[in-house]
Structures are given as C-alpha cells and as structure tokens.
Design an enzyme around this catalytic site. Structure first.
Site, PDB file in Angstrom:
ATOM      1  N   ASP A   1       0.823  -1.205   0.000  1.00 23.89           N
ATOM      2  CA  ASP A   1       0.000   0.000   0.000  1.00 23.89           C
ATOM      3  C   ASP A   1       0.861   1.262   0.000  1.00 23.89           C
ATOM      4  O   ASP A   1       0.625   2.193  -0.769  1.00 23.89           O
ATOM      5  CB  ASP A   1      -0.899  -0.010   1.237  1.00 23.89           C
ATOM      6  CG  ASP A   1      -2.340   0.328   0.882  1.00 23.89           C
ATOM      7  OD1 ASP A   1      -2.670   0.307  -0.312  1.00 23.89           O
ATOM      8  OD2 ASP A   1      -3.132   0.599   1.791  1.00 23.89           O
TER       9      ASP A   1
ATOM     10  N   ASP B   1      -8.985  -2.529   1.992  1.00 27.28           N
ATOM     11  CA  ASP B   1      -8.812  -1.907   3.293  1.00 27.28           C
ATOM     12  C   ASP B   1      -9.851  -2.389   4.297  1.00 27.28           C
ATOM     13  O   ASP B   1      -9.771  -2.066   5.480  1.00 27.28           O
ATOM     14  CB  ASP B   1      -8.878  -0.380   3.164  1.00 27.28           C
ATOM     15  CG  ASP B   1      -7.720   0.159   2.346  1.00 27.28           C
ATOM     16  OD1 ASP B   1      -6.640  -0.430   2.421  1.00 27.28           O
ATOM     17  OD2 ASP B   1      -7.909   1.137   1.618  1.00 27.28           O
TER      18      ASP B   1
END
Length: 542
Positions: free
Chosen positions: A387, A440
């Site tokens: 990420d 997420d």
C-alpha cells in the site's frame, strides 16, 4: 435434496484474487492546496496552488462549470461565487500570449495556449493588454503547477492566473468559434474540514467488517439445526458441516505472499494498459462476484428465519431440481447488478455499488480465513508495504501515484474502478466522493474474523477476548486514515499504513500482555476442534 442456484465456486476463487488486488485506500480530496516551491524566495510568487471553479455562461445560459488550478503568482481569487466578477472571455492574439496583443482586451478574461514562453511572460503580456484575468489551456488533461522561473522572482502580476485542462479549453473554443457570447466567473471555494460523507463511510466500513465477522451468528438458525436433527441427528448435521468446510479457503504463508506479488504485477498492467474496455472487464467480474455475494447473503438470511422457505423446488433444463427461493433471489440479484452497471455514472449509482460491494465482501470473508497470527502477520505486513509503495513511492519510478491513478481511472476516460465503497460529499462545494478500497476492509477483516473465531473457540468474554478490541482498533485506524487525508490536503492515503498497526499491532501487544501470543501465533483450528470434545480443565492457560 434441492440444489441451490449459484455461480461456480471457481468463479468465487477468481473474484477473491481480483478483489485483493485493490487494497489501497482511494480516499482522497479532489481539491489541491499546496504551496509553491518558490514561496520562501519571493513574496510575489508564494501563492498556494488551489483548485478553481470556472463558471460559464453561453449567450446568458449557465453551462456546466470547469475546474482549474491557480498559479503561484497573481492575485488571489474570492472563495465565494457572489464575490466574483462575471467577465467576457476572449482568445489572446497571438494564441500563445507570448508577445503584445494586436488589440486591447480590457476587462476580459483572456484564454491562451500553453507553450512557447514562461507562464509569467504570458501573465505579463495579458496584464499589459488590459486583461482582467488569464486562463492558460493545458495540452494535457491534468493540471501543471505554474510556478516562477528563477529569473522572474520579483513580479508585479495583479491579475488572477488559472490553468484549465485540454478538454476544458476545447469546450470553450467550440462555444466561442460559433460566435456565442461566453462569460466567465472565477472563484476558489474552500473545502470544509469534515464532511458527513466521511462519517457515513466510516460507519459502512466498520459495519461491514463487524457484520462479516459475526455473519455466521446472524444466519445461525435453531430451526435449521432442529430440522437437521429431525432428519438424521448425526448424518445430516455432519454432511452440512462437511459441505461448509469444503467451501472454506484457508490462507497460508505462501498464498499470502503470492497475493501481494500478483496484485503488484496486475496493478502495473492496469496502469500501463488501462482503457475503457479493460475497465468493463473488471466491471463484469465485479458484477459476477457481487451477484454471488448478494445471492448468498439474502438466501442465508431468509433461511435463518424460515426453515421451510427453501423446500419448494422446480425442474429446469440443464439445472435439474432447483430451489424456487434460490432461483427468485438469483434473478433479483442479476437484475440489480445489471441496473447498477447500466446506471453506474448516475448520481445515485453509489448506493447500488455499495450494496453490491458490501454483500461481496461479507461472502469473501466467509470463504477466506486466516488460520493463525503467523499467516496474518505475513499477509498484513506485505499488504502494508504494498500500500505504501504504490501510493507514496511509485511516483519516483512512474512519475504518478500508480494506485491513485488506476483507482480514479485517469487513463480510462475517468471511468473509475468498482472495487471500492464510495459516498458523495454532500456539503462540499467541490462535490466528488470519499472512497475506500475493498482491500482496506478485507485485509483487516480477515484478522478480525480470526479473532472472533479464536475467542469463540477459547470461550472468551468480550473484554478478555480479541474481537472487540481489534474491531475498535480498526475504527480508530480508519479515523487516523481520514485525519491523515485532511492533514495532507486531500492527497490519497494508503489506509493500511494506519489500519495494520491498529489491528495487527494491537493483537500482538494484547497477546504479549496476556501471555497468549504463542497460542495465537501457532493456533490450529483442527487441533482445537479435536480437543474441544475433551473436558475443559481450569488452568492458567487461555
């Protein structure tokens, strides 16, 4: 027994892999507010770069406004439309605005093409020609920050200077070439510190994660258990249990690493070869998985409340005996997904996308499970680095934030990817959406779901267990994500940067404090299930 209409299990596995690719937070602000790099060198070139609304009127009729970006020099724009001045628009002569005008354009907003000379030169020429403002038309779709060259650090530019995109310039050119009277008003509204959409998105994300972890309890039915017992207390219940266990994907260390490597490779392919047809492929894949997820959620909820609802069947060609309930629900889910796909660009389409996405994530978190904290650590740490790299560090290699570019669909005509939850900004003058990627929710959700299963197997209370604490940690992590979003002026944030420490980090700390980290690290559900038949002896072990 009646068969249930559903998509193939292979399709779900494929969809699971596709979803895990999109693990970044796509929450970002559409406005730009950064300071000029020359701010410390000159008082005349230290304006912040801010987004601008360019309101248009063609022959007195208001048109859709354009978006622009201010320069680091020139006068500041008002923050409200009623403070701005509506002025006629004219093209500069010459079009590059690099030399004196052949005619005076007093009181007009001048349009000039980018190139051939510095931005400060264009602004000086426009101001000398009597212009009340300058719009620079870029030769690309994005915006370029118009700063000051070192040789022109002491300027006396008193008109506002704004850049608009290539498509915006083409729209203006089309209107003006047809000899229409075009008027422009420039202003730069301030985005509110917080919008209700963030709160709603937070509730959706946390609610999806908690619901996914508790879904088996929501859909557990004493009626169904009694039904199995009436048929065959041992054989039927064991068969149902075996059928459920066959559909569980247990993630191991190797598959966790492969997920992240595959996600990186696929993300680069999307960035390099993104197109409208490619996005359509992803939309179709999303709809297939979402239909399966929505079908599974609805059927399981209905059967948990009504044990006899799935008994009526119908014979269909190729499919054979099929549950009427399952067939009706499947048709409804297909119609809902098609409706969303057809209307995905409508202002209300976010509702359908979020419903489909939530159902899909709930189903995925029922299929995929982490066996212990060892695998969770490998998966979440890899996703953590993934990420951060693709949001913050990829511009060093690709000159763009690869994750944000792909998520926004910058290279696909603005066609955004469907693998995210989004909520419109209701009180924001800039509009737009607050968004968060499925990953997420899925990545931390795998850990939180494991914590719930662990607590249940160990017969822990809410306070002595891990589920409540990790779910709370996830909520705080998401709060810190949006706090970082606002502190960084709307720049997209890698949510796992905040979520992993607040979930995995918290789990490790609690395990250390309670002396249970070894058990969490090497937990084996099979050995626990086998040992669960033994008498529970009081001991110091958790």
């Amino acid at each position: 027994m009646a068969s249930k209409v559903s998509c193939s299990f292979f399709g779900l596995i494929f969809q699971l892999g596709i979803i895990f690719i999109f693990s970044s937070s796509i929450a970002h602000g559409d406005d730009i507010s950064t300071h000029s790099p020359n701010a410390s060198n000159s008082s005349s070139c230290n304006n912040p770069f801010r987004s601008v609304k360019v309101n248009l009127w063609v022959d007195g009729a208001e048109e859709e406004s354009l978006i622009g970006l201010t320069a680091s020099f020139g006068s500041l724009l008002p923050t409200k439309a009623d403070k701005g001045i509506r002025l006629p628009a004219e093209f500069s002569k010459p079009l590059n605005c690099c030399s004196s005008f052949s005619s005076k354009l007093s009181g007009s907003i001048v349009l000039a093409l980018r190139g051939d000379c510095d931005f400060t030169t264009k602004a000086g020429v426009a101001q000398a020609g009597g212009a009340a403002g300058l719009l620079v038309i870029n030769d690309e779709e994005d915006f370029l920050e118009m700063g000051c060259p070192k040789k022109d650090m002491n300027l006396n530019i008193t008109i506002p200077v704004v850049m608009i995109s290539k498509s915006g310039g083409e729209a203006l050119n089309k209107s003006m070439s047809d000899r229409h009277n075009v008027e422009i008003l420039l202003y730069s509204p301030i985005r509110p510190i917080i919008d209700f959409s963030v709160v709603f998105l937070w509730l959706m994300a946390v609610g999806t994660l908690v619901s996914s972890s508790l879904w088996s309890e929501f859909t557990a039915s004493e009626q169904n258990e009694e039904h199995f017992n009436d048929l065959s207390p041992k054989e039927s219940s064991n068969a149902a249990k075996d059928e459920m266990e066959k559909e569980i994907i247990s993630i191991n260390v190797k598959s966790a690493i492969i997920f992240v490597i595959s996600a990186s490779a696929f993300l680069v392919l999307l960035y390099l070869f993104m197109s409208t047809w490619f996005v359509w492929v992803l939309i179709v894949l999303f709809c297939i998985g979402a239909v399966e997820g929505m079908h599974s959620c609805i059927v399981s909820l209905i059967l948990s409340k009504c044990k006899n609802c799935g008994k009526k069947t119908v014979n269909l060609p190729l499919l054979g005996k099929v549950s009427i309930l399952s067939l009706v629900v499947l048709i409804f889910c297909l119609a809902f997904a098609i409706w969303w796909a057809v209307n995905r660009k409508a202002s209300y389409s976010w509702i359908g996308q979020d419903i489909l996405g939530i159902c899909l994530m709930i189903t995925v978190l029922q299929l995929a499970q982490l066996p212990n904290i060892k695998v969770a650590t490998v998966l979440l740490c890899c996703a953590f680095l993934y990420d951060i790299f693709w949001v913050f560090l990829s511009p060093l290699i690709f000159h763009d934030s690869v994750m944000i570019t792909v998520a926004r669909g910058d290279k696909a005509g603005g066609e955004s990817l469907p693998m995210l939850l989004r909520v419109p900004r209701t009180f924001d003058p800039w509009g737009g959406y607050d968004m968060i990627g499925f990953g997420d929710i899925l990545f931390p959700g795998l850990l939180v779901s494991f914590a719930h299963r662990f607590d249940k197997a160990k017969r822990k209370t809410a306070w002595s267990g891990y589920f409540l604490w990790l779910a709370t940690g996830y909520g705080f992590g998401l709060f810190f994500t949006y706090l970082g979003l606002y502190l960084m002026n709307g720049h997209g944030q890698p949510a796992l940067l905040y979520l992993v420490p607040c979930t995995l980090g918290l789990c490790v700390i609690l395990g250390l404090v309670r002396g249970e980290l070894k058990d969490l690290w090497s937990y084996d559900v099979d050995s626990t299930s086998t040992g669960s038949t033994q008498p529970h002896l009081p001991s110091g072990e958790a």
